[in-house]
Design a protein around this motif. Structure first.
Motif, short mmCIF file in Angstrom:
data_model
loop_
_atom_site.label_atom_id
_atom_site.label_comp_id
_atom_site.label_asym_id
_atom_site.label_seq_id
_atom_site.Cartn_x
_atom_site.Cartn_y
_atom_site.Cartn_z
N PHE B 175 0.83 -1.21 0.00
CA PHE B 175 0.00 0.00 0.00
C PHE B 175 0.87 1.26 0.00
O PHE B 175 0.58 2.21 -0.73
N VAL B 176 1.93 1.25 0.83
CA VAL B 176 2.80 2.43 0.93
C VAL B 176 3.40 2.75 -0.45
O VAL B 176 3.39 3.91 -0.89
N PHE B 177 3.87 1.72 -1.14
CA PHE B 177 4.50 1.98 -2.44
C PHE B 177 3.48 2.27 -3.53
O PHE B 177 3.80 2.95 -4.51
N TRP B 178 2.26 1.81 -3.38
CA TRP B 178 1.21 2.20 -4.32
C TRP B 178 0.98 3.72 -4.19
O TRP B 178 0.90 4.44 -5.18
N ILE B 179 0.92 4.20 -2.95
CA ILE B 179 0.71 5.64 -2.71
C ILE B 179 1.94 6.43 -3.20
O ILE B 179 1.79 7.48 -3.83
N PHE B 180 3.12 5.90 -2.95
CA PHE B 180 4.35 6.54 -3.44
C PHE B 180 4.30 6.64 -4.98
O PHE B 180 4.62 7.69 -5.56
N ASN B 181 3.84 5.58 -5.64
CA ASN B 181 3.77 5.57 -7.10
C ASN B 181 2.70 6.53 -7.63
O ASN B 181 2.83 7.06 -8.72
N LEU B 182 1.65 6.73 -6.83
CA LEU B 182 0.62 7.72 -7.21
C LEU B 182 1.19 9.12 -7.04
O LEU B 182 0.98 10.00 -7.88
N PHE B 183 1.91 9.30 -5.93
CA PHE B 183 2.50 10.60 -5.62
C PHE B 183 3.45 11.04 -6.74
O PHE B 183 3.55 12.23 -7.06
N ASN B 188 4.95 18.56 -11.51
CA ASN B 188 5.96 19.40 -10.83
C ASN B 188 6.40 18.81 -9.49
O ASN B 188 6.68 19.52 -8.54
N ARG B 189 6.40 17.48 -9.41
CA ARG B 189 6.79 16.82 -8.17
C ARG B 189 8.30 17.01 -7.96
O ARG B 189 9.04 17.29 -8.90
N PHE B 190 8.69 16.80 -6.73
CA PHE B 190 10.10 17.08 -6.41
C PHE B 190 10.89 15.81 -6.13
O PHE B 190 11.97 15.85 -5.58
N ILE B 191 10.33 14.66 -6.49
CA ILE B 191 11.07 13.40 -6.27
C ILE B 191 12.02 13.19 -7.45
O ILE B 191 11.59 13.25 -8.61
N SER B 192 13.28 12.94 -7.16
CA SER B 192 14.27 12.79 -8.23
C SER B 192 14.04 11.49 -9.00
O SER B 192 13.41 10.56 -8.50
N PHE B 193 14.58 11.47 -10.21
CA PHE B 193 14.45 10.30 -11.08
C PHE B 193 15.03 9.06 -10.39
O PHE B 193 14.46 7.97 -10.44
N GLU B 194 16.17 9.24 -9.71
CA GLU B 194 16.86 8.12 -9.04
C GLU B 194 16.00 7.55 -7.91
O GLU B 194 15.83 6.34 -7.80
N LEU B 195 15.44 8.46 -7.10
CA LEU B 195 14.62 8.03 -5.97
C LEU B 195 13.36 7.30 -6.48
O LEU B 195 12.95 6.27 -5.92
N ARG B 196 12.81 7.86 -7.55
CA ARG B 196 11.62 7.25 -8.13
C ARG B 196 11.93 5.83 -8.64
O ARG B 196 11.17 4.90 -8.43
N THR B 197 13.08 5.70 -9.28
CA THR B 197 13.48 4.39 -9.81
C THR B 197 13.68 3.38 -8.68
O THR B 197 13.27 2.22 -8.80
N ILE B 198 14.26 3.84 -7.57
CA ILE B 198 14.43 2.94 -6.40
C ILE B 198 13.05 2.51 -5.90
O ILE B 198 12.82 1.34 -5.61
N GLY B 199 12.12 3.47 -5.84
CA GLY B 199 10.75 3.17 -5.42
C GLY B 199 10.11 2.12 -6.32
O GLY B 199 9.45 1.19 -5.84
N TYR B 200 10.35 2.25 -7.63
CA TYR B 200 9.79 1.28 -8.58
C TYR B 200 10.39 -0.12 -8.35
O TYR B 200 9.69 -1.12 -8.41
N MET B 201 11.69 -0.13 -8.07
CA MET B 201 12.35 -1.43 -7.86
C MET B 201 11.83 -2.10 -6.59
O MET B 201 11.62 -3.32 -6.56
#
Lengths: 91, 219
Positions: B175-183, B188-201
Motif C-alpha cells: 500500500f505504501v509503495f502504491w501511494i508513493f507511485n501515485l505521488f 511538478n513533483r520534487f522526487i528525483s528520477f533516481e529516488l523514483r526508480t528505487i521506489g519502482y524497484m
C-alpha cells in the motif's frame, strides 16, 4: 471440545470417506461416517453433486452408490496445498 | 524548434518497463490462483485474486496517467481528457483492489450478505470525486485514507493473533509503495528520477515476493 470443522475440511472428509471405501459407498453409511447432521449432510451432498465432486452410480439392482469424480480426486490431491495457501495468506 | 512526442523519453521507458513487470506479476498471481479458487470457491481466495487483478489494471491506467503527464501532445485538450479518464479508472480500480485485499483477510467477520456492493459503491464514490476534482492530489489522498482504513481493520483483525504476521508487513509495504507511485504522478513533483526508480524497484520486489509465496504454496 473439538474445533468445528470448516467447509473445506468437511468436503475433504466426505471425499476421503468415499475414497477409503474403495471409491464407492452408499448414502446412509456416508452420512454416518461423515459426523454431520442430516440437514448439513444433505446440503453438502447437494453442493458436491452440483459442483461435480461426486457422482451417483446405480448397480444392476438399482441401488445407489456414491463415487468421487475426477474433480473430487483432484480436490483430495490438492487439499494440502489449498490449506497451505489459505494459511500462508491468512485468508 | 518542434519538440518530440515526449518530454522525457527515459521516464517513459522507465514507466513502461515498471508497469509491464507489475502487470505481469499481478496476472501471474491471478492465473496461478484460478484453479484453487475454482475447486474451492473459497471467498477469501476470491477476494485475494480479485485484489491482484484490480491492482494490475490500476497500474495499467496509472501508466496512462504517467504517459499523459510526460507526453507532448500538441492538443492540450486530448491530453487533459486522457489524463482525467485514466485517473477515474485508476481511482475505481485501486479502491476495489485495496478493499478486496482487506476483505480477503476479514471476510469471515463480514455479516452483510453481499459485501461487494459496498465495495463497488465506495469505488464509485472515489471515482466520482476524482472526476469532479480531476486531481492526482485528491486521488493520492483518497488512497491514503483507504490505506489507513485497511491498516486499522487488518490490525484489529490480527491483534489477537500472537504470531508476528510477515504478511501484514508485506501488505503495508504494498500500500505504501502504491501511494508513493501515485505521488510520483503529481505534476511538478520534487522526487528525483533516481529516488523514483528505487521506489519502482522496491514495488516490483514486493509483488515478486507475493508471487513467489503464491507459486511456492501452490506448486
Amino acid at each position: 471440545m473439538s474445533k468445528k470443522r470448516d467447509r473445506l475440511e468437511v468436503i475433504h472428509d466426505i471425499l476421503n470417506i468415499i475414497q477409503n471405501n474403495h471409491n464407492s459407498i452408499k448414502p446412509t453409511p456416508l452420512l454416518r461416517y461423515s459426523n454431520l447432521s442430516s440437514q448439513s449432510f444433505a446440503d453438502y451432498y447437494k453442493e458436491l453433486i452440483e459442483k461435480k465432486f461426486i457422482k451417483e452410480v446405480f448397480d444392476k439392482k438399482g441401488k445407489k452408490f456414491i463415487s468421487p469424480s475426477d474433480k473430487g480426486f483432484e480436490y483430495l490431491q490438492k487439499y494440502k496445498s489449498i490449506l497451505g495457501f489459505i494459511e500462508e495468506f491468512e485468508l | 524548434m518542434p519538440r518530440g512526442m515526449f518530454f522525457r523519453p527515459e521516464m517513459i521507458f522507465t514507466e513502461l518497463v515498471f508497469s509491464v513487470i507489475i502487470i505481469l506479476l499481478c496476472a501471474f498471481i491471478y492465473f496461478k490462483t484460478k484453479e484453487v479458487y475454482e475447486l474451492t470457491k473459497h471467498k477469501g481466495i476470491g477476494y485475494f485474486r480479485n485484489a491482484f487483478l484490480f491492482f494490475g489494471l490500476a497500474y495499467l491506467f496509472r501508466f496512462f496517467v504517467a504517459l499523459a503527464n510526460l507526453a507532448d501532445i500538441s492538443l492540450y485538450f486530448h491530453r487533459h481528457y486522457i489524463m482525467i479518464i485514466s485517473l477515474v479508472f485508476t481511482s475505481f480500480l485501486s479502491t476495489i483492489a485495496i478493499l478486496s485485499l482487506v476483505f480477503a483477510s476479514i471476510w469471515k467477520k463480514i455479516k452483510t450478505k453481499n459485501p461487494h456492493y459496498a465495495l463497488i459503491l465506495i469505488a464509485v464514490v472515489t471515482s466520482v470525486l476524482t472526476l469532479v476534482f480531476g486531481s492526482v492530489y485528491l486521488l493520492t489522498l483518497i488512497n491514503l485514507g483507504l490505506f489507513l482504513f485497511a491498516i486499522i481493520v487488518t490490525y484489529l483483525n490480527h491483534k489477537k493473533s500472537k504470531k508476528f504476521s510477515q504478511l501484514y508487513i508485506i501488505y503495508i509495504l504494498l500500500f505504501v509503495f502504491w501511494i508513493f507511485n501515485l505521488f510520483n504522478l503529481i505534476p511538478n513533483r520534487f522526487i528525483s528520477f533516481e529516488l523514483r526508480t528505487i521506489g519502482y524497484m522496491v514495488s516490483i520486489s514486493i509483488f515478486w515476493v507475493i508471487y513467489h509465496k503464491v507459486s511456492r504454496t501452490l506448486k
